[in-house]
Design a protein around this motif. Structure first.
Motif, PDB file in Angstrom:
ATOM      1  N   MET A   1       0.847  -1.166   0.000  1.00  0.00           N
ATOM      2  CA  MET A   1       0.000   0.000   0.000  1.00  0.00           C
ATOM      3  C   MET A   1       0.896   1.233   0.000  1.00  0.00           C
ATOM      4  O   MET A   1       1.662   1.449   0.925  1.00  0.00           O
ATOM      5  N   GLU A   2       0.825   2.046  -1.036  1.00  0.00           N
ATOM      6  CA  GLU A   2       1.619   3.271  -1.103  1.00  0.00           C
ATOM      7  C   GLU A   2       0.802   4.433  -0.568  1.00  0.00           C
ATOM      8  O   GLU A   2      -0.337   4.630  -0.942  1.00  0.00           O
ATOM      9  N   LEU A   3       1.392   5.184   0.338  1.00  0.00           N
ATOM     10  CA  LEU A   3       0.701   6.309   0.954  1.00  0.00           C
ATOM     11  C   LEU A   3       1.584   7.537   0.895  1.00  0.00           C
ATOM     12  O   LEU A   3       2.775   7.466   1.142  1.00  0.00           O
ATOM     13  N   ASP A   4       0.982   8.672   0.589  1.00  0.00           N
ATOM     14  CA  ASP A   4       1.773   9.891   0.666  1.00  0.00           C
ATOM     15  C   ASP A   4       1.933  10.280   2.138  1.00  0.00           C
ATOM     16  O   ASP A   4       1.260   9.737   3.014  1.00  0.00           O
ATOM     17  N   GLU A   5       2.851  11.177   2.415  1.00  0.00           N
ATOM     18  CA  GLU A   5       3.186  11.505   3.807  1.00  0.00           C
ATOM     19  C   GLU A   5       2.003  12.051   4.596  1.00  0.00           C
ATOM     20  O   GLU A   5       1.819  11.694   5.765  1.00  0.00           O
ATOM     21  N   GLU A   6       1.190  12.883   3.992  1.00  0.00           N
ATOM     22  CA  GLU A   6       0.061  13.475   4.712  1.00  0.00           C
ATOM     23  C   GLU A   6      -0.963  12.396   5.086  1.00  0.00           C
ATOM     24  O   GLU A   6      -1.457  12.356   6.208  1.00  0.00           O
ATOM     25  N   ARG A   7      -1.268  11.530   4.157  1.00  0.00           N
ATOM     26  CA  ARG A   7      -2.229  10.450   4.402  1.00  0.00           C
ATOM     27  C   ARG A   7      -1.673   9.489   5.464  1.00  0.00           C
ATOM     28  O   ARG A   7      -2.397   9.047   6.345  1.00  0.00           O
ATOM     29  N   PHE A   8      -0.384   9.173   5.350  1.00  0.00           N
ATOM     30  CA  PHE A   8       0.245   8.305   6.330  1.00  0.00           C
ATOM     31  C   PHE A   8       0.171   8.923   7.723  1.00  0.00           C
ATOM     32  O   PHE A   8      -0.107   8.232   8.706  1.00  0.00           O
ATOM     33  N   GLY A   9       0.395  10.228   7.817  1.00  0.00           N
ATOM     34  CA  GLY A   9       0.315  10.921   9.101  1.00  0.00           C
ATOM     35  C   GLY A   9      -1.077  10.848   9.699  1.00  0.00           C
ATOM     36  O   GLY A   9      -1.239  10.630  10.908  1.00  0.00           O
ATOM     37  N   LEU A  10      -2.101  11.014   8.869  1.00  0.00           N
ATOM     38  CA  LEU A  10      -3.486  10.928   9.335  1.00  0.00           C
ATOM     39  C   LEU A  10      -3.792   9.522   9.845  1.00  0.00           C
ATOM     40  O   LEU A  10      -4.369   9.352  10.923  1.00  0.00           O
ATOM     41  N   ILE A  11      -3.382   8.526   9.096  1.00  0.00           N
ATOM     42  CA  ILE A  11      -3.636   7.134   9.484  1.00  0.00           C
ATOM     43  C   ILE A  11      -2.902   6.797  10.786  1.00  0.00           C
ATOM     44  O   ILE A  11      -3.482   6.212  11.705  1.00  0.00           O
ATOM     45  N   ALA A  12      -1.630   7.187  10.881  1.00  0.00           N
ATOM     46  CA  ALA A  12      -0.857   6.932  12.101  1.00  0.00           C
ATOM     47  C   ALA A  12      -1.482   7.634  13.304  1.00  0.00           C
ATOM     48  O   ALA A  12      -1.571   7.061  14.400  1.00  0.00           O
ATOM     49  N   SER A  13      -1.950   8.837  13.094  1.00  0.00           N
ATOM     50  CA  SER A  13      -2.596   9.598  14.157  1.00  0.00           C
ATOM     51  C   SER A  13      -3.876   8.917  14.627  1.00  0.00           C
ATOM     52  O   SER A  13      -4.142   8.826  15.833  1.00  0.00           O
ATOM     53  N   GLU A  14      -4.672   8.425  13.704  1.00  0.00           N
ATOM     54  CA  GLU A  14      -5.924   7.748  14.062  1.00  0.00           C
ATOM     55  C   GLU A  14      -5.658   6.453  14.820  1.00  0.00           C
ATOM     56  O   GLU A  14      -6.354   6.140  15.787  1.00  0.00           O
ATOM     57  N   ILE A  15      -4.658   5.700  14.388  1.00  0.00           N
ATOM     58  CA  ILE A  15      -4.315   4.458  15.091  1.00  0.00           C
ATOM     59  C   ILE A  15      -3.826   4.783  16.501  1.00  0.00           C
ATOM     60  O   ILE A  15      -4.249   4.146  17.475  1.00  0.00           O
ATOM     61  N   GLY A  16      -2.962   5.776  16.630  1.00  0.00           N
ATOM     62  CA  GLY A  16      -2.468   6.176  17.946  1.00  0.00           C
ATOM     63  C   GLY A  16      -3.580   6.648  18.861  1.00  0.00           C
ATOM     64  O   GLY A  16      -3.625   6.292  20.047  1.00  0.00           O
TER      65      GLY A  16
END
Length: 68
Positions: A1-16
């Motif tokens: 799954m390729e994610l741009d940095e902004e999307r990755f940040g949102l996903i990481a934030s939601e998981i955290g």
């Protein structure tokens, strides 16, 4: 799954945030609890982009459990 940095940040934030919420409520932190918390949040938020972030985060947590 390729994610741009902004999307990755949102996903990481939601998981955290899901993990912190589970810990705060004294609940067991496991893969399914995180997925359930993310899916629950997805149903309650109103912003479409936020819903997508929660959906993608839940899918990432759910699907990466299949790897050995």
């Amino acid at each position: 799954m390729e994610l741009d940095e902004e999307r990755f940040g949102l996903i990481a934030s939601e998981i955290g945030a899901a993990v912190l919420e589970l810990v705060h409520h004294g609940q067991l932190v496991d893969r399914m609890a995180i997925v359930n918390a993310l899916e629950s949040k997805r149903r309650t938020v109103g912003n479409t982009l936020h819903k997508g972030g929660c959906r993608d985060a839940a899918a990432l947590v759910r699907n990466n459990g299949d790897r050995s």
